[in-house]
Design a protein around this motif. Structure first.
Motif, PDB file in Angstrom:
ATOM      1  N   PHE A 168      20.583  24.885  58.028  1.00  0.00           N
ATOM      2  CA  PHE A 168      19.418  25.121  58.878  1.00  0.00           C
ATOM      3  C   PHE A 168      18.462  26.122  58.238  1.00  0.00           C
ATOM      4  O   PHE A 168      17.251  26.047  58.451  1.00  0.00           O
ATOM      5  N   ALA A 169      19.016  27.014  57.413  1.00  0.00           N
ATOM      6  CA  ALA A 169      18.146  27.949  56.687  1.00  0.00           C
ATOM      7  C   ALA A 169      17.237  27.161  55.748  1.00  0.00           C
ATOM      8  O   ALA A 169      16.035  27.405  55.657  1.00  0.00           O
ATOM      9  N   ARG A 170      17.841  26.179  55.066  1.00  0.00           N
ATOM     10  CA  ARG A 170      17.058  25.361  54.135  1.00  0.00           C
ATOM     11  C   ARG A 170      15.999  24.575  54.906  1.00  0.00           C
ATOM     12  O   ARG A 170      14.861  24.431  54.465  1.00  0.00           O
ATOM     13  N   TYR A 188       7.061  13.987  53.251  1.00  0.00           N
ATOM     14  CA  TYR A 188       7.906  13.446  54.280  1.00  0.00           C
ATOM     15  C   TYR A 188       8.018  11.949  54.066  1.00  0.00           C
ATOM     16  O   TYR A 188       7.024  11.354  53.724  1.00  0.00           O
ATOM     17  N   PRO A 189       9.181  11.293  54.242  1.00  0.00           N
ATOM     18  CA  PRO A 189      10.493  11.861  54.533  1.00  0.00           C
ATOM     19  C   PRO A 189      11.435  11.907  53.330  1.00  0.00           C
ATOM     20  O   PRO A 189      12.458  12.557  53.408  1.00  0.00           O
ATOM     21  N   GLN A 190      11.087  11.203  52.245  1.00  0.00           N
ATOM     22  CA  GLN A 190      12.030  11.158  51.112  1.00  0.00           C
ATOM     23  C   GLN A 190      12.310  12.539  50.556  1.00  0.00           C
ATOM     24  O   GLN A 190      13.447  12.894  50.282  1.00  0.00           O
ATOM     25  N   GLY A 191      11.236  13.330  50.403  1.00  0.00           N
ATOM     26  CA  GLY A 191      11.407  14.681  49.882  1.00  0.00           C
ATOM     27  C   GLY A 191      12.336  15.501  50.766  1.00  0.00           C
ATOM     28  O   GLY A 191      13.149  16.279  50.275  1.00  0.00           O
ATOM     29  N   HIS A 220      15.850  17.366  49.523  1.00  0.00           N
ATOM     30  CA  HIS A 220      16.033  18.816  49.533  1.00  0.00           C
ATOM     31  C   HIS A 220      17.054  19.267  50.564  1.00  0.00           C
ATOM     32  O   HIS A 220      17.767  20.248  50.348  1.00  0.00           O
ATOM     33  N   LEU A 221      17.161  18.521  51.685  1.00  0.00           N
ATOM     34  CA  LEU A 221      18.165  18.902  52.675  1.00  0.00           C
ATOM     35  C   LEU A 221      19.569  18.631  52.151  1.00  0.00           C
ATOM     36  O   LEU A 221      20.492  19.423  52.375  1.00  0.00           O
ATOM     37  N   SER A 222      19.731  17.522  51.406  1.00  0.00           N
ATOM     38  CA  SER A 222      21.058  17.235  50.847  1.00  0.00           C
ATOM     39  C   SER A 222      21.460  18.322  49.870  1.00  0.00           C
ATOM     40  O   SER A 222      22.585  18.835  49.914  1.00  0.00           O
ATOM     41  N   LEU A 223      20.541  18.673  48.996  1.00  0.00           N
ATOM     42  CA  LEU A 223      20.857  19.726  48.036  1.00  0.00           C
ATOM     43  C   LEU A 223      21.115  21.053  48.743  1.00  0.00           C
ATOM     44  O   LEU A 223      21.988  21.816  48.349  1.00  0.00           O
ATOM     45  N   ALA A 240      24.398  23.369  48.518  1.00  0.00           N
ATOM     46  CA  ALA A 240      24.306  24.795  48.198  1.00  0.00           C
ATOM     47  C   ALA A 240      25.010  25.624  49.259  1.00  0.00           C
ATOM     48  O   ALA A 240      25.770  26.553  48.944  1.00  0.00           O
ATOM     49  N   SER A 241      24.779  25.277  50.527  1.00  0.00           N
ATOM     50  CA  SER A 241      25.388  26.034  51.619  1.00  0.00           C
ATOM     51  C   SER A 241      26.903  25.916  51.576  1.00  0.00           C
ATOM     52  O   SER A 241      27.626  26.896  51.769  1.00  0.00           O
ATOM     53  N   PHE A 242      27.378  24.689  51.305  1.00  0.00           N
ATOM     54  CA  PHE A 242      28.818  24.482  51.275  1.00  0.00           C
ATOM     55  C   PHE A 242      29.457  25.330  50.174  1.00  0.00           C
ATOM     56  O   PHE A 242      30.476  25.978  50.381  1.00  0.00           O
ATOM     57  N   LEU A 243      28.824  25.337  49.015  1.00  0.00           N
ATOM     58  CA  LEU A 243      29.362  26.134  47.902  1.00  0.00           C
ATOM     59  C   LEU A 243      29.405  27.613  48.267  1.00  0.00           C
ATOM     60  O   LEU A 243      30.366  28.314  47.948  1.00  0.00           O
ATOM     61  N   GLY A 244      28.330  28.070  48.941  1.00  0.00           N
ATOM     62  CA  GLY A 244      28.311  29.472  49.353  1.00  0.00           C
ATOM     63  C   GLY A 244      29.386  29.752  50.402  1.00  0.00           C
ATOM     64  O   GLY A 244      30.029  30.797  50.392  1.00  0.00           O
ATOM     65  N   ALA A 245      29.593  28.765  51.272  1.00  0.00           N
ATOM     66  CA  ALA A 245      30.511  28.964  52.398  1.00  0.00           C
ATOM     67  C   ALA A 245      31.970  28.993  51.978  1.00  0.00           C
ATOM     68  O   ALA A 245      32.773  29.709  52.563  1.00  0.00           O
ATOM     69  N   VAL A 246      32.344  28.207  50.952  1.00  0.00           N
ATOM     70  CA  VAL A 246      33.768  28.151  50.587  1.00  0.00           C
ATOM     71  C   VAL A 246      34.197  29.303  49.686  1.00  0.00           C
ATOM     72  O   VAL A 246      35.391  29.538  49.528  1.00  0.00           O
ATOM     73  N   ALA A 247      33.232  30.021  49.104  1.00  0.00           N
ATOM     74  CA  ALA A 247      33.591  31.033  48.101  1.00  0.00           C
ATOM     75  C   ALA A 247      34.586  32.064  48.636  1.00  0.00           C
ATOM     76  O   ALA A 247      35.650  32.270  48.045  1.00  0.00           O
ATOM     77  N   VAL A 248      34.249  32.689  49.775  1.00  0.00           N
ATOM     78  CA  VAL A 248      35.108  33.767  50.281  1.00  0.00           C
ATOM     79  C   VAL A 248      36.458  33.238  50.791  1.00  0.00           C
ATOM     80  O   VAL A 248      37.514  33.765  50.414  1.00  0.00           O
ATOM     81  N   PRO A 249      36.474  32.180  51.640  1.00  0.00           N
ATOM     82  CA  PRO A 249      37.773  31.631  52.053  1.00  0.00           C
ATOM     83  C   PRO A 249      38.641  31.242  50.849  1.00  0.00           C
ATOM     84  O   PRO A 249      39.875  31.449  50.884  1.00  0.00           O
ATOM     85  N   ALA A 250      38.046  30.726  49.791  1.00  0.00           N
ATOM     86  CA  ALA A 250      38.820  30.342  48.603  1.00  0.00           C
ATOM     87  C   ALA A 250      39.442  31.573  47.962  1.00  0.00           C
ATOM     88  O   ALA A 250      40.611  31.560  47.555  1.00  0.00           O
ATOM     89  N   LEU A 251      38.676  32.663  47.906  1.00  0.00           N
ATOM     90  CA  LEU A 251      39.208  33.906  47.333  1.00  0.00           C
ATOM     91  C   LEU A 251      40.373  34.419  48.173  1.00  0.00           C
ATOM     92  O   LEU A 251      41.366  34.912  47.643  1.00  0.00           O
ATOM     93  N   LEU A 252      40.251  34.282  49.496  1.00  0.00           N
ATOM     94  CA  LEU A 252      41.276  34.812  50.394  1.00  0.00           C
ATOM     95  C   LEU A 252      42.622  34.117  50.198  1.00  0.00           C
ATOM     96  O   LEU A 252      43.666  34.735  50.341  1.00  0.00           O
ATOM     97  N   VAL A 253      42.604  32.822  49.886  1.00  0.00           N
ATOM     98  CA  VAL A 253      43.876  32.128  49.637  1.00  0.00           C
ATOM     99  C   VAL A 253      44.222  32.153  48.148  1.00  0.00           C
ATOM    100  O   VAL A 253      45.032  31.365  47.679  1.00  0.00           O
ATOM    101  N   LYS A 254      43.552  33.031  47.401  1.00  0.00           N
ATOM    102  CA  LYS A 254      43.793  33.227  45.971  1.00  0.00           C
ATOM    103  C   LYS A 254      43.555  31.969  45.136  1.00  0.00           C
ATOM    104  O   LYS A 254      44.210  31.743  44.127  1.00  0.00           O
TER     105      LYS A 254
END
Lengths: 306, 63
Positions: A16-18, A32-35, A39-42, A46-60
């Motif tokens: 939603f930030a994007r 609109y709308p192809q663009g 950009h929303l897919s990308l 990006a959000s998913f990569l940011g979101a998994v970083a910390v949980p991934a670190l927590l489970v080593k």
């Protein structure tokens, strides 16, 4: 359970930030709308990569965390794609954007993906911390609020200065000295045809952009910056010309001493106030910014002229 | 829109045969009105810009 909740919440907040940052403005890009889909897919990736970083670190799972580094390569690709698309469209523009403007737009698109990723990272941290002390719904709520505030702050910080902040923009008189088209004492070009001269005198508007200090003077001298001003002014007010009428192509020419920029233009809508406002609101391109006053040599040169 | 063709002087238009010479096509005209008209047509056809050299010679230049 906390990990999954945090990843999902953070990804959505980043997405939603994007979406919030993806505003179709007068630059008509992304279209609109192809663009939007691209950009929303990308942005979601990006959000998913940011979101998994910390949980991934927590489970080593350090391998998963390193994927964040991979993201940077991905998004540099975004900048390249944007640049290529806009450059390919450039020959079809009546008044081109110019390389400086294209580079600026491409950078913004890359940066916005990092902002989406960063927001997701921040949100996931907030959710994980809050979930240690409170129930999950409260943690999710806290994460969403925290992410929203961060986006709002970051987006506000990303808005750069405008031409109106650096220079005094005012209307000016158009006249001819022989065949030379002049705006006050700045020569714009040599216009040979009498009909073109009459039309420029009758329908043209002169604009003078006077830089406020040596920094602005150096910044506004940049050719990419000048082209960006012309493109924005003509895309907002239109321009009364067609292909093969070079007499009416608006140009920005510089006074060699004062650094003031002058433009003579026949806008589609003849409205001086609107034209001046369009010029004032043109963004200053990151790549054109010069700060001679930040150096010793620049300050010395400013103080004394032989 | 930009053409890919070469830049430079495309044509010269003048009433005085002694003023011009050289590589580009030269168009001789008999009056100022004719010079204006020929210059305008040539400019639209070649997508070049008409410049007035101040001595009675117009040149068409593609920038």
């Amino acid at each position: 359970m906390e990990a999954i909740t945090s990843v999902v919440t953070a990804s959505l907040v980043g997405f939603f930030a994007r979406l919030y940052m993806l505003r179709t403005d007068y630059r008509q890009y992304p279209s609109y709308p192809q663009g939007y889909v691209i950009h929303l897919s990308l942005g979601l990736i990006a959000s998913f990569l940011g979101a998994v970083a910390v949980p991934a670190l927590l489970v080593k799972d350090y391998a998963a965390a390193t994927f964040l580094a991979l993201a940077a390569t991905q998004f540099r690709e975004v900048r390249k794609t944007e640049r290529e698309t806009l450059s390919n469209l450039e020959p079809m523009e009546l008044i081109p954007r110019g390389n400086g403007y294209i580079e600026g737009i491409a950078r913004v698109f890359e940066a916005r993906n990092y902002l989406a990723g960063g927001t997701a990272l921040f949100t996931s941290i907030v959710v994980l911390i809050l979930s240690q002390y409170w129930s999950l719904p409260i943690a999710i709520f806290g994460g969403v609020v925290g992410g929203a505030i961060l986006v709002w702050l970051l987006d506000g910080m990303m808005i750069g200065p405008k031409v109106g902040d650096l220079a005094n923009v005012r209307g000016a008189e158009i006249r001819f000295t022989g065949p030379l088209l002049m705006v006050e004492d700045i020569v714009i070009m040599n216009v040979g045809l009498e009909t073109a001269r009459q039309r420029l005198l009758k329908e043209g508007i002169g604009v003078l952009i006077e830089p406020r200090d040596p920094n602005s003077k150096a910044t506004l001298a940049n050719l990419g910056q000048r082209q960006a001003i012309l493109h924005d002014a003509t895309s907002l007010l239109g321009v009364e010309m067609d292909v093969g009428e070079p007499e009416y192509i608006p140009l920005l020419r510089r006074h060699p001493v004062t650094g003031a920029l002058a433009m003579a233009i026949i806008p589609g809508e003849k409205n001086t106030v609107a034209l001046l406002e369009a010029v004032r609101r043109t963004p200053i391109l990151e790549a054109s910014v010069r700060k001679p006053l930040a150096s010793q040599a620049g300050r010395l040169a400013d103080r004394h002229r032989e | 829109m930009r053409e890919n063709s070469a830049e430079g002087v495309i044509a010269m238009i003048t009433e005085d045969r002694n003023l011009v010479g050289g590589g580009a096509p030269i168009f001789y005209v008999s009056s100022l009105a004719e010079k204006e008209r020929v210059a305008q047509y040539l400019s639209r056809i070649t997508r070049g810009m008409v410049h007035d050299l101040g001595n009675g010679v117009y040149i068409i230049v593609r920038h």
